[in-house]
Each structure stands twice: as structure tokens, then as C-alpha cells.
Design an enzyme around this catalytic site. Structure first.
Site, PDB file in Angstrom:
ATOM      1  N   HIS A 142     -26.227  80.097 -24.892  1.00 11.33           N
ATOM      2  CA  HIS A 142     -25.161  80.041 -23.883  1.00 11.33           C
ATOM      3  C   HIS A 142     -25.359  81.070 -22.784  1.00 11.33           C
ATOM      4  O   HIS A 142     -24.649  81.041 -21.777  1.00 11.33           O
ATOM      5  CB  HIS A 142     -23.787  80.212 -24.536  1.00 11.33           C
ATOM      6  CG  HIS A 142     -23.478  81.599 -25.009  1.00 11.33           C
ATOM      7  ND1 HIS A 142     -23.679  82.009 -26.314  1.00 11.33           N
ATOM      8  CD2 HIS A 142     -22.979  82.690 -24.354  1.00 11.33           C
ATOM      9  CE1 HIS A 142     -23.305  83.272 -26.438  1.00 11.33           C
ATOM     10  NE2 HIS A 142     -22.883  83.722 -25.266  1.00 11.33           N
TER      11      HIS A 142
ATOM     12  N   ASP B  85     -27.048  77.505 -30.655  1.00 15.67           N
ATOM     13  CA  ASP B  85     -26.854  78.582 -29.680  1.00 15.67           C
ATOM     14  C   ASP B  85     -28.079  79.487 -29.688  1.00 15.67           C
ATOM     15  O   ASP B  85     -28.019  80.645 -30.087  1.00 15.67           O
ATOM     16  CB  ASP B  85     -25.593  79.387 -29.988  1.00 15.67           C
ATOM     17  CG  ASP B  85     -25.169  80.259 -28.802  1.00 15.67           C
ATOM     18  OD1 ASP B  85     -25.812  80.161 -27.737  1.00 15.67           O
ATOM     19  OD2 ASP B  85     -24.203  81.033 -28.956  1.00 15.67           O
TER      20      ASP B  85
ATOM     21  N   GLY C  56     -20.996  90.609 -23.272  1.00 17.76           N
ATOM     22  CA  GLY C  56     -22.274  91.204 -22.926  1.00 17.76           C
ATOM     23  C   GLY C  56     -23.163  91.453 -24.131  1.00 17.76           C
ATOM     24  O   GLY C  56     -24.364  91.657 -23.992  1.00 17.76           O
TER      25      GLY C  56
ATOM     26  N   SER D 219     -23.719  89.206 -26.357  1.00 18.39           N
ATOM     27  CA  SER D 219     -24.334  87.921 -26.699  1.00 18.39           C
ATOM     28  C   SER D 219     -25.849  87.987 -26.628  1.00 18.39           C
ATOM     29  O   SER D 219     -26.423  88.577 -25.709  1.00 18.39           O
ATOM     30  CB  SER D 219     -23.850  86.823 -25.748  1.00 18.39           C
ATOM     31  OG  SER D 219     -22.613  86.311 -26.150  1.00 18.39           O
TER      32      SER D 219
ATOM     33  N   SER E 173     -23.878  85.163 -31.220  1.00 17.94           N
ATOM     34  CA  SER E 173     -23.359  83.968 -30.565  1.00 17.94           C
ATOM     35  C   SER E 173     -21.986  84.233 -29.980  1.00 17.94           C
ATOM     36  O   SER E 173     -21.799  84.247 -28.772  1.00 17.94           O
ATOM     37  CB  SER E 173     -23.307  82.797 -31.557  1.00 17.94           C
ATOM     38  OG  SER E 173     -22.684  81.668 -30.977  1.00 17.94           O
TER      39      SER E 173
END
Length: 486
Positions: free
Chosen positions: A203, A231, A310, A312, A327
């Protein structure tokens, strides 16, 4: 549940992060082996070489001070060599324990020429310049000889032109560090891969999205991305960026990555991300399906660790074993929360990537019973080919790569327990790498080559010799189950 990339934030210029040197084992063997490999030294004489080099340094300093403007530079070449512009200084140099070499230019005059070059504007075709004591000259490296000569001519320096490749800055890829997507979205690096890049969350960016590194320098492009349903993604970096087997621990250091053996439910895990740094928790559940506002993602792992925007894409570790990339989640790191990660081995298998580890990617023979090797019969790297014991011969049929993800590979296939069996007598074979637990092997310090799923050993059937097929068997400690890398 929410995704935790950080979007549309102002991107501040970050200082270049310099990784500390990883902890080293005692100097000895590893250092001397590297000197033998790269310099052609006899490993047994490496310590003597280095001691002599170190001893030459104070001699050089003393002669430079004594000779003054007559000192013509110094270099080490099977002993200390010292340039002299006055032959009368030869005995002084010899008395100090160095070898005199007559030269025409003093070190001072060469340094003055180099200083004039430093004050002269250089075109992009000019790469570098320096004083070379071995040739008693100023050297200019450039794309072409004419470019080097033109630059030296503008400075009024008599220089030696050398054609060279343009240098470039080098940066390290490290898990947990910030990177920027499309100039306005902040995410965190997952893990370096030997294919030239890193894995992260899908993502964070779509295929083709450009990225900048933690220092806002052009870094790479998303080579693959999947979201929703999955993801995960991987970024192919440019040649300025070097994969490293480390994750930022946000305490001024790094954690080494040794492999990617998956941890179980209840195991402790820690994650690294650019917003909240290093946070830990335990694994709650696996194969979790998550609904991100109508976008379903399957196969995630849920944890009690916290994360925020941030973080992720950042790295998850259980000890030194890589687990996955961040994720999304709920809550925050003030009041607590739940965070999910995309398991790593699926990402590696989907994109055909190889995790960068402290020992991964190295290839060797696997030697065991009767000093014979694990062998692919007739070098036939076909799926389903049963492995055997054979006289060690150095062919590709006996070259095994420990990929760092728990697999052992040859001919692009993985060592495998047939049909994922846990039974005694199951064949050890080659199979397409799939991430199946039947393809996970650990070579223990005791010399057992174990499949953790079955907790059984790779065994030479009936203690046979050359040509004997290999099987899985309960670990007995017998020498027909003992292996070493060579």
C-alpha cells in the site's frame, strides 16, 4: 483497522546515516582469509605483513621531518620506500630502515600542484586528482585523456592523465529506515534483498512509483506491488544503494539479519519504523484476514506491538530472524495497539527474491559420511530428483547455496522433504521453491542437518557409500547424519 503509511507530510532533508561496523569475530581467520583472497597473501604470513606495515609508519614520519623539502614521498612495497631528490640522503634513509628511491619532485612540490588543481573549476568529465608517490606525479582521472589534460593545463600543472569510470556516492539500505514515495508519502524499508533493493508494504506505492532514500537522494522504483488481497512490494534500487543485512534499532545501532525462519504464535517480535522506532510485542495470530475500509487483505500476522503512520513497510524480527513488513493496525504507541505484518517468505517467493543476510547467499559443498558430498545425480536439476551421497568432485551438482531464508538451493530449486512428510524414510529431493516448511533446513553446530517441521535429520540410507540415496530419519547422532560445509 487502518494502514499506517504517512501521506503528504513535509519531507525534511535527513543527514546521511553511516552504519556502524558490525561486531566482528576475533581477527584471525576471517581477516587473513580476506587478505589472501583480495591481495594474494599467504594467510599464515598475514600478521607478519601487517606488523611490518605498521612499523613503517613512524619511520616515514621521522624521515619526512628530517629531510624536509628534500623528502620525495613514501610508500610501502615489501618494505618502506622513500623518495629522495638529493642522492646524498640515501644513507640517511637506509639507516632508518627504509629503501631510498631517487625522484625528481619533492612531496612539497607535488602537493602544491595538487592544491592548484583544487582551486581550478573541473568539468563533470573530470573525476578525481591526487598525488601518487609511487610515480612521483600528480594524477588526474577523467572520462577521457583530453579532459584530464585540459583540466591540468588550466591549473598550470604537469599531471599524468588516467581514464577512469565516474565515481558515485554509495548509500546503505537498512531495514526500518525512512524512504519517500512519489515525493510525498513516507514509509519504512523492510529488508534488503540481494537482487538489488528491498521489500516493503504494497500500500506504500504502486508498480513504477519512484522513491527517494532517507537522505532525499534518488533511490529506486517499485518493481512490483500487490494491494489489496496482499500487502507486499519490492523496490529495485539504483547502483548507488547497497543492500545490507541490518535493521535500524533506533538506539544508535543495528540488528543483524541471519535468516527468515518463521516464529510461532506467542513468540516475541520487534519491529522498526521511521515514526515510532523500535517497538516489541508478541505474535497473536497468523493467517489473519483484515478489512481495511472495504479492502480485504489475507494472510497477515497479528501482534501486540504498536505502530503509527509512516511505520508501514518496516521490518519485523524475532531475534535475528526476519518475519515480515508492517501492514496496518489499530491504536497507537501512546495508549497501545495492535499491529499486523505481511509475512516475509511469501514476498520472497512471489518475486523470486533472496534475503540479504549476514551469512546468506554463500555457496559451498555439504560434506558428510565417508567425506562424501550431497549430490544431485548426473547434475540433473529437475523437480523430484532424489539427492544422493557421492564422491566430492567440485561440480555444480554439489554446490549448495544457503539462501538465508532457511532454504538450501541448487540449480534454482530447493532441497525438500518429499510430499512434506514427517515420516522416517521420506526422500530428500529437489523441488520448486515454494516456501513450504518441508524446504526449511538448519545445519546445527552439532552437524545435524534438520528439517524443523519434522524435527528429523538428513540421513545416508543404511550407512551406504557412493550413490546411496538420502532420506529423512529420526536424529540419532550417528555419523551418517553428520554434515559440514566445505
Amino acid at each position: 483497522m487502518r494502514l499506517i503509511a504517512q501521506c503528504c507530510a513535509a519531507v525534511a532533508t535527513a543527514a546521511l546515516i553511516v552504519l556502524p561496523a558490525p561486531a566482528q569475530a576475533a581477527p584471525g581467520d576471517a581477516l587473513h582469509a580476506a587478505l589472501a583472497r583480495d591481495l594474494g597473501w599467504d594467510p599464515a604470513r598475514a600478521a607478519v605483513h601487517q606488523a611490518a606495515e605498521a612499523a613503517s609508519v613512524p619511520v616515514e614520519h621521522a624521515l619526512r621531518a628530517r629531510l624536509g623539502d628534500r623528502f620525495g614521498g613514501a610508500w610501502y612495497d615489501s618494505g618502506l620506500k622513500v623518495g629522495i631528490v638529493d642522492p646524498a640522503d640515501a644513507n640517511v634513509v637506509r639507516a632508518a630502515g627504509a629503501s631510498p628511491v631517487e625522484v625528481t619532485r619533492s612531496e612539497k612540490s607535488l602537493a602544491e600542484g595538487k592544491a592548484r588543481l583544487d582551486r581550478t573549476a573541473a568539468s563533470p568529465d573530470v573525476h578525481s586528482w591526487y598525488v601518487d608517490p609511487t610515480s612521483n606525479s600528480v594524477v588526474v582521472q577523467a572520462r577521457t585523456t583530453s579532459a584530464a589534460r585540459a583540466f591540468a593545463g588550466r591549473a598550470g600543472v604537469d599531471a599524468v592523465p588516467v581514464v577512469s569510470e565516474a565515481p558515485r556516492p554509495l548509500y546503505d539500505i537498512r531495514g526500518g529506515d525512512q524512504y519517500v514515495i512519489n515525493g510525498n508519502t513516507l514509509c519504512s524499508v523492510g529488508f534488503s534483498v540481494n537482487n538489488g533493493g528491498f521489500v516493503t508494504a504494497g500500500h506504500c506505492g504502486g508498480t513504477g512509483s519512484p522513491t527517494l532514500g532517507h537522505n532525499n537522494v534518488a533511490q529506486g522504483t517499485f518493481a512490483g506491488s500487490s494491494f489489496p488481497e496482499n500487502d507486499y512490494a519490492w523496490v529495485r534500487t539504483n547502483s548507488n544503494w547497497t543492500p545490507t543485512p541490518y535493521v535500524n534499532n533506533y538506539s544508535g545501532g543495528s540488528v543483524a539479519v541471519a535468516g527468515s525462519q518463521e516464529a510461532g504464535v506467542g513468540a516475541s517480535v520487534c519491529r522498526s519504523g521511521r515514526t515510532t522506532g523500535w517497538r516489541c510485542g508478541t505474535v497473536q495470530a497468523k493467517n489473519v484476514t483484515v478489512n481495511y475500509s472495504g479492502r480485504l487483505v489475507h494472510g497477515l500476522t497479528s501482534t501486540t506491538a504498536c505502530a503509527e503512520g509512516g511505520d508501514s513497510g518496516g521490518a519485523w524480527l524475532a531475534g535475528n530472524q526476519a518475519q515480515g513488513v508492517t501492514s496496518g493496525g489499530s491504536g497507537n504507541c501512546s495508549s497501545g495497539g495492535t499491529t499486523l505484518f505481511q509475512p516475509l517468505n511469501e514476498i520472497l517467493n512471489v518475486y523470486g527474491l533472496q534475503l540479504t543476510t549476514t551469512g546468506g547467499g554463500s555457496t559451498s559443498r555439504i560434506v558428510g559420511w565417508q567425506d562424501k558430498c550431497i549430490d544431485v545425480p548426473n547434475s540433473n536439476g529437475a523437480e523430484g530428483q532424489r539427492l544422493q551421497l557421492w564422491d566430492c568432485n567440485g561440480t555444480a551438482a554439489q554446490n549448495w547455496t544457503f539462501a538465508g531464508d532457511g532454504t538450501i538451493r541448487a540449480f534454482g530449486l530447493c532441497m525438500d522433504v518429499a510430499w512434506g512428510s514427517r515420516d522416517n524414510g521420506a526422500a530428500i529431493q529437489l523441488a520448486r521453491c515454494s516456501g513450504n516448511p518441508a524446504q526449511q533446513f538448519v545445519l546445527s553446530a552439532a552437524g545435524d542437518l534438520v528439517n524443523p517441521q519434522a524435527n528429523k535429520c538428513v540421513d545416508v540410507t543404511s550407512w551406504g557409500g557412493t550413490g546411496t540415496p538420502l532420506q529423512q530419519w529420526e536424529c540419532t547422532g550417528g555419523t551418517n547424519q553428520k554434515w559440514r560445509r566445505a
